[in-house]
Design a protein around this motif. Structure first.
Motif, PDB file in Angstrom:
ATOM      1  N   ASP A  31       0.806  -1.221   0.000  1.00 41.36           N
ATOM      2  CA  ASP A  31       0.000   0.000   0.000  1.00 41.36           C
ATOM      3  C   ASP A  31       0.840   1.272   0.000  1.00 41.36           C
ATOM      4  OD1 ASP A  31       0.764   0.520   2.666  1.00 41.36           O
ATOM      5  OD2 ASP A  31      -1.024  -0.410   3.498  1.00 41.36           O
ATOM      6  N   GLY A  32       2.162   1.138   0.163  1.00 39.58           N
ATOM      7  CA  GLY A  32       3.033   2.298   0.029  1.00 39.58           C
ATOM      8  C   GLY A  32       3.084   3.208   1.225  1.00 39.58           C
ATOM      9  N   ARG A  33       2.644   2.756   2.389  1.00 36.40           N
ATOM     10  CA  ARG A  33       2.760   3.597   3.577  1.00 36.40           C
ATOM     11  C   ARG A  33       4.219   3.782   3.953  1.00 36.40           C
ATOM     12  NH1 ARG A  33      -0.909   0.876   8.013  1.00 36.40           N
ATOM     13  NH2 ARG A  33      -0.264  -0.980   6.818  1.00 36.40           N
ATOM     14  N   LEU A  34       4.556   4.988   4.389  1.00 35.09           N
ATOM     15  CA  LEU A  34       5.886   5.326   4.875  1.00 35.09           C
ATOM     16  C   LEU A  34       5.830   5.318   6.393  1.00 35.09           C
ATOM     17  CD1 LEU A  34       6.478   8.320   2.449  1.00 35.09           C
ATOM     18  CD2 LEU A  34       7.488   6.039   2.261  1.00 35.09           C
ATOM     19  N   LEU A  35       6.660   4.497   7.024  1.00 39.67           N
ATOM     20  CA  LEU A  35       6.530   4.242   8.453  1.00 39.67           C
ATOM     21  C   LEU A  35       7.881   4.379   9.156  1.00 39.67           C
ATOM     22  CD1 LEU A  35       4.419   1.015   7.930  1.00 39.67           C
ATOM     23  CD2 LEU A  35       3.493   3.205   8.672  1.00 39.67           C
ATOM     24  N   TYR A  36       7.821   4.578  10.455  1.00 42.00           N
ATOM     25  CA  TYR A  36       9.045   4.538  11.253  1.00 42.00           C
ATOM     26  C   TYR A  36       8.709   4.194  12.690  1.00 42.00           C
ATOM     27  CZ  TYR A  36       8.361   9.063  13.676  1.00 42.00           C
ATOM     28  OH  TYR A  36       7.903  10.080  14.477  1.00 42.00           O
ATOM     29  N   THR A  37       9.734   3.778  13.406  1.00 41.50           N
ATOM     30  CA  THR A  37       9.657   3.651  14.845  1.00 41.50           C
ATOM     31  C   THR A  37      10.991   4.117  15.404  1.00 41.50           C
ATOM     32  OG1 THR A  37       9.098   2.161  16.682  1.00 41.50           O
ATOM     33  CG2 THR A  37      10.457   1.252  14.921  1.00 41.50           C
ATOM     34  N   GLU A  38      11.004   4.578  16.616  1.00 38.94           N
ATOM     35  CA  GLU A  38      12.226   5.105  17.211  1.00 38.94           C
ATOM     36  C   GLU A  38      13.148   3.952  17.625  1.00 38.94           C
ATOM     37  OE1 GLU A  38      13.128   8.166  17.345  1.00 38.94           O
ATOM     38  OE2 GLU A  38      11.284   9.344  17.121  1.00 38.94           O
ATOM     39  N   GLU A  39      14.399   4.017  17.198  1.00 34.31           N
ATOM     40  CA  GLU A  39      15.356   2.976  17.574  1.00 34.31           C
ATOM     41  C   GLU A  39      15.467   2.844  19.090  1.00 34.31           C
ATOM     42  OE1 GLU A  39      19.040   1.332  19.008  1.00 34.31           O
ATOM     43  OE2 GLU A  39      18.658   3.503  18.978  1.00 34.31           O
ATOM     44  N   ARG A  40      15.430   3.968  19.786  1.00 37.18           N
ATOM     45  CA  ARG A  40      15.587   3.905  21.246  1.00 37.18           C
ATOM     46  C   ARG A  40      14.410   3.219  21.920  1.00 37.18           C
ATOM     47  NH1 ARG A  40      14.362   9.474  20.373  1.00 37.18           N
ATOM     48  NH2 ARG A  40      12.284  10.031  21.152  1.00 37.18           N
ATOM     49  N   ASP A  41      13.262   3.151  21.242  1.00 28.01           N
ATOM     50  CA  ASP A  41      12.086   2.503  21.818  1.00 28.01           C
ATOM     51  C   ASP A  41      11.994   1.025  21.451  1.00 28.01           C
ATOM     52  OD1 ASP A  41      11.331   4.924  22.909  1.00 28.01           O
ATOM     53  OD2 ASP A  41      10.012   5.445  21.227  1.00 28.01           O
ATOM     54  N   ALA A  95       3.924  12.432   2.846  1.00 24.55           N
ATOM     55  CA  ALA A  95       4.877  12.631   1.749  1.00 24.55           C
ATOM     56  C   ALA A  95       4.519  13.919   1.023  1.00 24.55           C
ATOM     57  CB  ALA A  95       4.849  11.448   0.783  1.00 24.55           C
ATOM     58  N   TYR A  96       5.555  14.586   0.486  1.00 18.40           N
ATOM     59  CA  TYR A  96       5.382  15.853  -0.232  1.00 18.40           C
ATOM     60  C   TYR A  96       6.262  15.845  -1.469  1.00 18.40           C
ATOM     61  CZ  TYR A  96       3.515  17.477   4.257  1.00 18.40           C
ATOM     62  OH  TYR A  96       2.789  17.609   5.413  1.00 18.40           O
ATOM     63  N   ASP A  97       5.806  16.543  -2.500  1.00 14.68           N
ATOM     64  CA  ASP A  97       6.704  16.799  -3.617  1.00 14.68           C
ATOM     65  C   ASP A  97       7.578  18.004  -3.277  1.00 14.68           C
ATOM     66  OD1 ASP A  97       5.186  19.124  -4.105  1.00 14.68           O
ATOM     67  OD2 ASP A  97       4.043  18.210  -5.733  1.00 14.68           O
ATOM     68  N   THR A  98       8.487  18.344  -4.162  1.00 16.05           N
ATOM     69  CA  THR A  98       9.436  19.412  -3.845  1.00 16.05           C
ATOM     70  C   THR A  98       8.781  20.789  -3.820  1.00 16.05           C
ATOM     71  OG1 THR A  98      10.068  19.438  -6.183  1.00 16.05           O
ATOM     72  CG2 THR A  98      11.459  18.164  -4.669  1.00 16.05           C
ATOM     73  N   ALA A  99       7.553  20.897  -4.324  1.00 16.20           N
ATOM     74  CA  ALA A  99       6.814  22.154  -4.244  1.00 16.20           C
ATOM     75  C   ALA A  99       6.043  22.280  -2.932  1.00 16.20           C
ATOM     76  CB  ALA A  99       5.866  22.290  -5.427  1.00 16.20           C
ATOM     77  N   THR A 102       0.675  11.033  -2.031  1.00 16.86           N
ATOM     78  CA  THR A 102       0.808   9.685  -1.487  1.00 16.86           C
ATOM     79  C   THR A 102       1.696   8.893  -2.430  1.00 16.86           C
ATOM     80  OG1 THR A 102      -1.086   8.742  -2.675  1.00 16.86           O
ATOM     81  CG2 THR A 102      -1.535   9.831  -0.549  1.00 16.86           C
ATOM     82  N   MET A 103       2.265   7.826  -1.921  1.00 16.17           N
ATOM     83  CA  MET A 103       3.107   6.995  -2.776  1.00 16.17           C
ATOM     84  C   MET A 103       2.269   6.316  -3.850  1.00 16.17           C
ATOM     85  SD  MET A 103       5.975   7.807  -1.720  1.00 16.17           S
ATOM     86  CE  MET A 103       6.718   6.907  -3.068  1.00 16.17           C
ATOM     87  N   ARG A 104       1.013   6.065  -3.585  1.00 17.03           N
ATOM     88  CA  ARG A 104       0.149   5.514  -4.630  1.00 17.03           C
ATOM     89  C   ARG A 104      -0.018   6.512  -5.772  1.00 17.03           C
ATOM     90  NH1 ARG A 104      -4.403   2.352  -0.872  1.00 17.03           N
ATOM     91  NH2 ARG A 104      -3.428   0.296  -1.064  1.00 17.03           N
ATOM     92  N   GLN A 105      -0.122   7.782  -5.416  1.00 17.57           N
ATOM     93  CA  GLN A 105      -0.215   8.800  -6.468  1.00 17.57           C
ATOM     94  C   GLN A 105       1.093   8.895  -7.249  1.00 17.57           C
ATOM     95  OE1 GLN A 105      -1.267  12.077  -3.914  1.00 17.57           O
ATOM     96  NE2 GLN A 105      -3.464  11.896  -4.344  1.00 17.57           N
ATOM     97  N   VAL A 146       1.943  -0.348  -4.855  1.00 16.10           N
ATOM     98  CA  VAL A 146       3.115   0.493  -5.086  1.00 16.10           C
ATOM     99  C   VAL A 146       4.375  -0.335  -5.293  1.00 16.10           C
ATOM    100  CG1 VAL A 146       4.519   2.369  -4.140  1.00 16.10           C
ATOM    101  CG2 VAL A 146       2.051   2.305  -3.706  1.00 16.10           C
ATOM    102  N   ASP A 147       4.511  -1.437  -4.566  1.00 14.38           N
ATOM    103  CA  ASP A 147       5.753  -2.212  -4.537  1.00 14.38           C
ATOM    104  C   ASP A 147       6.913  -1.295  -4.138  1.00 14.38           C
ATOM    105  OD1 ASP A 147       5.349  -4.953  -4.945  1.00 14.38           O
ATOM    106  OD2 ASP A 147       4.907  -4.632  -7.056  1.00 14.38           O
ATOM    107  N   LEU A 148       6.827  -0.769  -2.920  1.00 12.07           N
ATOM    108  CA  LEU A 148       7.714   0.294  -2.444  1.00 12.07           C
ATOM    109  C   LEU A 148       8.802  -0.249  -1.528  1.00 12.07           C
ATOM    110  CD1 LEU A 148       7.994   3.469  -2.364  1.00 12.07           C
ATOM    111  CD2 LEU A 148       6.748   3.348  -0.211  1.00 12.07           C
ATOM    112  N   ARG A 149      10.023   0.268  -1.691  1.00 13.54           N
ATOM    113  CA  ARG A 149      11.142  -0.127  -0.841  1.00 13.54           C
ATOM    114  C   ARG A 149      12.068   1.056  -0.575  1.00 13.54           C
ATOM    115  NH1 ARG A 149       9.301  -4.264  -3.681  1.00 13.54           N
ATOM    116  NH2 ARG A 149       9.473  -6.390  -2.856  1.00 13.54           N
TER     117      ARG A 149
END
Length: 699
Positions: free
Chosen positions: A415-425, A443-447, A452-455, A462-465
């Protein structure tokens, strides 16, 4: 010392007290229908993406065998990294066969090596999402020795003429092959040199073969880990049933493991590589000495934190429920297929997971540091793909994006979600109950436009990596359109100019226009909805509210206020609303702040546009066994700080409570670019004070 006298009455009293202790609550060992109730939370931050390249279109081989539409992509680029020679060149493998080099500055692309053609006609990429030319790893001394390593899949005649080096799975249908290449001129953009085969593994299934291969960036010359090649080897797609059931737990076979070898050695069974003496099972009879860690289904991507604890992390793709991140140490056992994530996997049940047994800690499984579940839609077949898979990234330690430092970045491939978690946690918990919070990035373009990554990929799949350069700066790539983006910045969500309009001290009756004036009081510096509203004709929308008339209508705006819910806390659906972008009684936005987040109309961001209110925030998850949205905004009878930010140009909306650094709700919607502010409820009572509105004048 006082001596206790055990008289008959004393003994009887003690017995009675013991009998009076209520029995322990019985364990519920039944199926779990919602393994991880918590969803990724809004990060309140987004990545700025700049497109830097699009790789050529390619086709799986042989094309006539392609039956899975998920393989019919623009191409099947699988990773982007930097060659460790100081040239700045990037490398990109395409599962369909070619290895590309990209110029460090212009990103001009050239085919460095055609792996598919080299091994034709046995090279195979036509079936299985990971089949083909899967990965490339450059030796840390590539600039001097020209050595790099590839993994690819073979079928056809190779199954008859070539023999796997380690125990193959019964009815082997594919070979995963690791080769060492030595370039005559490491600085060239076209390969010339020699190659030799290091290792061949036999798989019965078309999925979960050899995934990533790589060297630890933390190892230095002289370290025991320097020059050791790690390989993520899947279970072949059948590691939980049939002839291969139990392979990931069987230390006598290589499937479902991370292997670690020394390409410069020669003490392996085939004499083509070495088995590091510090591997956990090296030299042990009946065990594969190459094994570094085990108990894996599809170990998709691994990486090392280059600072701090320098831990090794693995993103592990689950069966039908759990996508997880694990810490990997020598001998780690993730538990598959006895466990999926921190849950018991029952091979006879293809639909549900089960609670861990009471004595589970004795098994020593390496449970997830962070995880999320699939939440398939209602009616979805539990034996089919639910459209989720994790792709691990890495802990960002670069220098250009300070807001990302210390965050483990990863994606959902599908689905192309951009995710993170804190390393310290991300901390180990042998009980499997504690996990780090996962956050979802925008996510944003340079403007500066939200996307979204789907867009950006032009496809719902998406097949996102993630990938990265030598300095740890991140890239994203998608098979859907074969594009590569560099992350060139970060932005705070809903961060826009609000001013010069400023409205405050608005607590007089003349400052407001209520729907029903008799239900309101304006006293002691407070705006009080004293009597619950009643449903009115027209679209479904808040029953009772008052619109602020002091000052002009505003476009981009920030609303700061203190609110209190006066409905007794025993009432579960108590709420108040903050109105913004108000045009008319049937045209406005509102943020619904409720104690209840279990039904669609509660605790979210909504738009009323001459129709029933529509939920526009991204937090509502109706696919759960017990649907719910963002965490309850207000659960008590105390005053709470509320902040609503609305960027008219981009449509971004963020709601914060009690000074939180991250929003509890976010949305992107451009229906209304300006309007007035208001306060109210559906059928509850509450009050507001200390209101300040800053904004740009409405156009």
């Amino acid at each position: 010392m006082t001596r206790l006298r055990w008289s008959v009455p004393t003994i009887l009293a003690l017995a009675a007290s013991l009998l009076a202790v209520p029995p322990a609550t019985a364990r519920d060992d039944g199926p779990i229908k919602d393994p991880i109730p918590d969803d990724p939370a809004p990060a309140g931050m987004g990545l700025v993406l700049q497109e830097v390249a699009q790789l050529p279109k390619s086709e799986p081989t042989p094309p006539e065998l392609v039956t899975d539409p998920r393989l019919k992509r623009h191409n099947r680029i699988n990773y982007v990294g930097e060659i460790p020679d100081g040239s700045g060149r990037l490398f990109v493998p395409d599962l369909n066969g070619k290895l590309y080099f990209l110029d460090g500055k212009t990103k001009e692309q050239k085919v460095y090596l055609d792996v598919g053609a080299t091994f034709a006609p046995d090279f195979f990429s036509a079936q299985g999402l990971g089949q083909g030319f899967g990965f490339t790893a450059f030796h840390p001394e590539f600039k001097k020795n020209g050595k790099f390593y590839t993994v690819h899949v073979e079928a056809g005649e190779a199954l008859k003429t070539k023999t796997p080096d380690l125990t193959p799975q019964p009815r082997t249908a594919y070979h995963g092959v690791v080769d060492e290449w030595t370039a005559t001129d490491p600085s060239s953009d076209t390969f010339q040199g020699t190659r030799r085969e290091l290792l061949r593994v036999g798989f019965s299934g078309r999925i979960h073969g050899i995934q990533q291969i790589d060297f630890s960036p933390n190892a230095r010359p002289g370290d025991a880990d320097y020059g050791k090649l790690y390989m993520a080897v899947g279970d072949g797609g059948n590691g939980n049933v049939g002839d291969n059931g139990g392979d990931p737990q069987n230390l006598g076979v290589p499937q479902g493991k991370i292997l670690r070898i020394d390409p410069a050695g020669n003490d392996s069974a085939n004499g083509k590589y070495g088995i590091p003496a510090d591997n956990p099972y090296a030299g042990q009879a009946g065990k594969v000495g190459e094994i570094y860690a085990h108990g894996m289904r599809d170990p998709h991507r691994f990486s090392w934190d280059t600072k701090g604890s320098k831990r090794m992390f693995l993103a592990h793709i689950g069966e039908h429920a759990i996508e997880s991140i694990h810490q990997i140490s020598p001998g780690s056992n993730l538990g598959w297929s006895e466990r999926e994530g921190a849950f018991r996997f029952d091979k006879a049940d293809r639909c549900f997971l089960y609670p861990l047994p009471a004595d589970d800690i004795k098994n020593g499984y390496e449970y997830p540091l962070a995880a999320y579940d699939h939440d398939p839609p209602v009616g979805h077949s539990c034996t089919s793909d639910s459209g989720h898979a994790i792709s691990g990234g890495y802990v960002y330690r670069g220098g250009h994006l300070p807001a990302l430092r210390g965050k483990y970045l990863f994606t959902d491939i599908v689905d192309g979600r951009l995710l993170y978690t804190e390393e310290r946690d991300m901390r180990r918990d042998p009980t499997g109950q504690k996990r780090a919070q996962i956050y979802q990035l925008a996510a944003y373009d340079t403007a500066g436009n939200p996307v979204t990554m789907r867009q950006l990929a032009g496809d719902n799949r998406v097949d996102l990596r993630f990938g990265m350069d030598a300095k740890g700066e991140p890239y994203l790539l998608a098979k859907a359109n074969g594009k590569i983006w560099k992350i060139v910045g970060t932005r705070t969500f809903a961060d826009c100019k609000t001013g010069p309009v400023r409205v405050s001290h608005a607590t007089r009756a003349g400052d407001w226009t209520p729907v029903t004036p008799s239900k309101w009081r304006f006293e002691n510096g407070q705006v009080v909805l004293a009597e619950a509203g009643a449903e009115r004709p027209g679209p479904r929308r808040p029953f009772e509210y008052a619109v602020l008339q002091k000052g002009p209508a505003v476009g981009s705006s920030r609303i700061d206020a203190k609110v209190r819910l006066d409905t007794p806390v025993e009432v579960s659906n108590r709420d108040v609303i903050i109105v913004f972008g108000y045009k008319s009684d049937t045209e406005f936005y509102y943020a619904h702040l409720s104690s209840d987040n279990t039904i669609y109309p509660h605790n979210g961001i909504f738009v009323v546009n001459n129709a029933d209110r529509l939920r526009i925030d991204g937090q509502w998850n109706g696919n759960r066994q017990a649907p719910k949205g963002a965490p309850p905004a207000i659960k008590d009878a105390a005053w709470h700080d509320v902040q609503v930010e609305h960027c008219a140009g981009t449509g971004e909306i963020a709601v914060y409570v009690d000074g939180g650094r991250k929003p509890i709700m976010t949305a992107v919607d451009t229906t209304f670019g300006s309007g007035r502010v208001g306060f109210g409820s559906f059928d509850n009572v509450g009050r507001l004070r200390d209101l300040t509105v800053t904004g740009t004048p409405a156009q």
